[in-house]
Scaffold this active site. Structure first.
Site: not given
Lengths: 458, 458
Positions: B319-321
């Protein structure tokens, strides 16, 4: 082969070719990726966007890259209409816009919207007064090309932009034909262009939308190109397109007078070299590199073939050269002769020797086509005459009319029966060229048959 | 730089590069024009279409070229639904289709249609029985990718095609990831692909529609590419794409076992080299060149950064990418760990030395990220514990859970409060990997806050 069709696709600019080759090495990765090659592709894409935005007088966040000028026009028309739908569903455009604008307008109408085509004068220039009249309440978008792609007429964008601004109507300017030679006009709310028209590669268009202009994508969601153009961005082609644009804009100041002189030479020489040839479009306020003319008693496709055999690449708006057998909508809107139509558009590196040879070849090519069609000379008279050309296509109706004009006395009437749509344009145009009176038309017996009435004046 | 992201964009095949360069000279003109250069461009375009059609097992008049795989999918979904609307407005697709299919489905739903996403198993393979259930009366189109782009799972296209054929539902197969290595599957009604995935240039997609399958273009009219894809055709790129496809299909028989062996090596080595690493996707029936894994207690973006600094180009579904801070919909549908996610996809010319170095670098990179995140080790106990990770993002909630598991006795309960969407996937996945009991979740105080309940089993 002398290539005289730069307005269809310009030869790839040498700097664009170089840029494309190195971008295949440097900018090939996915610009959405976080690793080095991806970041480099992103930086090159950003730089290309800055270059193009600077040439348009736009902010970089106003500019996205599409995959063609056609896609840019479709998105601009449908996206601006969707974004601005609270103001109404009326679209105003000139009658001589590129087919991509007209097709988007048809789609808008099929979806329940309305559209009005503003007429042009015989030079192909939009009538500003008529444009103003159509900008009624409920108009969500106006569209006017910067210059016409078939006859080169520069449109009064500044005046129309002012009219639109007064009424709060966004204006789309299709700058596909003029961005290279003339740069971006002022006053646009949305602007579109196509790289392969200015010497960039195929596969790249431009869509610019001014900040504050309402826009809603007509396509499914996608996070590339600010959500306006779905799909993987063709970074190498975009880089090459930007390099080409900067180069041609720098070269334009020196090139434009040269191109104007080449076109002026054709414009002056052609009517004296080819009998019954009409140059179309204005002599001033025009694209520097483009000239269009029509030849009476000539089949456009046959003439293209003769010129091709002589080594010349040109194109035509005659009905016989279109897949639908209808003449160019631009020539139709101008009300000018569509038969034997030829558009010449010169590349930057056009050789004088090629122009010499074109002037030598064209008269022979026209004469060859006319001889196969049994084009008219002179003969004596009867009083009133009906010529049945039903089932025969352009340019036969006009050839028959011209051939038999001398069969009636001065003051006598000729009725030409025709079911070819082009005759409705070409017979009045012939009358004007020949100083004969075009009386009018009336329905005749038969599917789609029309009788055209012509009075002999001389 | 070792490029391990061939599934995003494959390096341009050397033969495609050659073909592109010569096509810039030979195929640059407008293929719609009647002069020699135009006819030559048309012939080259026709030849490219024959090549691609032959590889697809299609007729040439079933194949058009789009400007991207995304455009091909959008047109396929919306065009087939529009053409087939008399049969209903229901769309069935797997939950792990490419985002372009999902976005087209969203557009279809916004326009009043319905769509059902068929679940997949933990290997990312669509459940055929569930697909059959969704093919209810009124289904106008079904869509199933040939192989998944994130985890490499080959889908049961033949079985689903049979189900669809029995019910008279056309089946769209997105073959973007598999066409190069595996060729075209059988049973498709519509097939899409993307040239830059198989070693062709950017800017070319393929849309094939079987004769007899109803299709109505969702775009404004245009006479190019059988009326299905508006805009000037990028002939040089299409030629290069066709050359690349023929080349990679010929090379696949020799290359695929080599790629399978490379991936098998990674698959076997990685869990022993990196603690708390889960390989995702099946060991069999998969793409030969692609492997995906997730690492506990690791921030995906930080791991990408470590690998980039070590010279490796890979991508991540964590998700953080993502720009939306949501984990990959594919990993979510599989119900597997999304944190510390890495997709490796090898180009044809991948060097063994690069694989060696990757196996050397990855454990260090993971350890470096874990050390900055203060990842868990072991400590004593209390009875029931609430961990407040509100406002903190993946992988912090899982790190906190793992760090404090030892704070409760066996049988004790931990409540993790989190407002990060990824926690809903990653906490159950962690429990499965760690043989702890995931009890469930319940709403907690705060916007978007959820309490995840975990019982310590060991």
């Amino acid at each position: 082969m002398p290539y005289f069709d730069a307005a269809s696709t310009a030869p790839l600019h040498p700097l664009a070719r170089q840029a494309l080759l190195s971008a295949l090495d440097e900018g090939w990765a996915d610009p959405a990726r976080l690793y080095r090659d991806g970041r480099r592709a992103r930086m090159l894409l950003d730089a290309a966007r800055e270059t193009v935005a600077a040439e348009l007088g736009a902010r970089t966040d106003e500019v996205v890259f599409t995959t063609s000028g056609t896609q840019a026009n479709q998105l601009a028309v449908l996206g601006a209409l969707a974004g601005n739908h609270r103001n109404g569903r009326h679209l105003v455009h000139s009658a001589v816009e590129h087919s991509s604008v007209l097709h988007a307008a048809e789609r808008h109408q099929a979806d329940g919207g309305t559209a009005a085509a503003v007429p042009v004068d015989r030079q192909g220039r939009v009538r500003t007064g008529a444009f103003a009249e159509e900008l009624r309440p409920g108009t969500a978008l106006a569209a006017l090309q910067s210059a016409n792609h078939e006859v080169g007429t520069v449109q009064p964008v500044a005046e129309v932009a002012e009219l639109c601004a007064e009424r709060g109507v966004p204006l789309l300017v299709d700058a596909a034909q003029s961005l290279g030679p003339l740069g971006a006009p002022r006053g646009w709310s949305l602007l579109t262009a196509s790289a392969h028209k200015w010497g960039g590669p195929a596969g790249v268009g431009v869509l610019a939308v001014r900040k504050g202009v309402r826009y809603r994508s007509p396509l499914p969601a996608d996070d590339r190109e600010a959500g306006r153009v779905p799909g993987h961005v063709n970074v190498p082609a975009v880089i090459a397109a930007a390099v080409a644009l900067r180069a041609v804009r720098q070269e334009a100041a020196a090139l434009n007078p040269v191109q104007h002189a080449r076109i002026a030479r054709l414009r002056e020489a052609l009517p004296g070299l080819v009998p019954d040839l009409a140059v179309l479009g204005p002599a001033e306020d025009r694209l520097p590199h483009l000239l269009t003319f029509s030849c009476l008693y000539v089949d456009g496709e046959a003439l293209l073939g003769e010129l091709d055999r002589a080594g010349f690449a040109v194109t035509s708006g005659s009905s016989c050269t279109s897949s639908t057998l209808t003449p160019s909508h631009v020539l139709a809107a101008m009300g000018v002769l569509t038969e034997g139509n030829i558009r010449v558009s010169l590349p930057a590196d056009c050789a004088d020797a090629d122009l010499d040879r074109f002037l030598e070849v064209l008269p022979r090519a026209v004469a060859a086509v006319r001889s196969t069609l049994d084009a008219p000379s002179a003969t004596p008279s009867t009083d009133e005459l009906t010529l049945d050309t039903l089932g025969r296509r352009c340019p036969i109706p006009v050839i028959e009319l011209a051939k038999h004009l001398g069969d009636v006395p001065v003051g006598g009437l000729i009725r030409v029966l025709s079911d070819d749509e082009a005759a409705g344009l070409d017979i009045p145009a012939w009358c004007e060229m020949r100083d004969q009176e075009y009386v009018g038309s009336e329905p005749a017996e038969g599917v789609g048959a029309v009788a055209y009435l012509i009075r002999r004046l001389s």
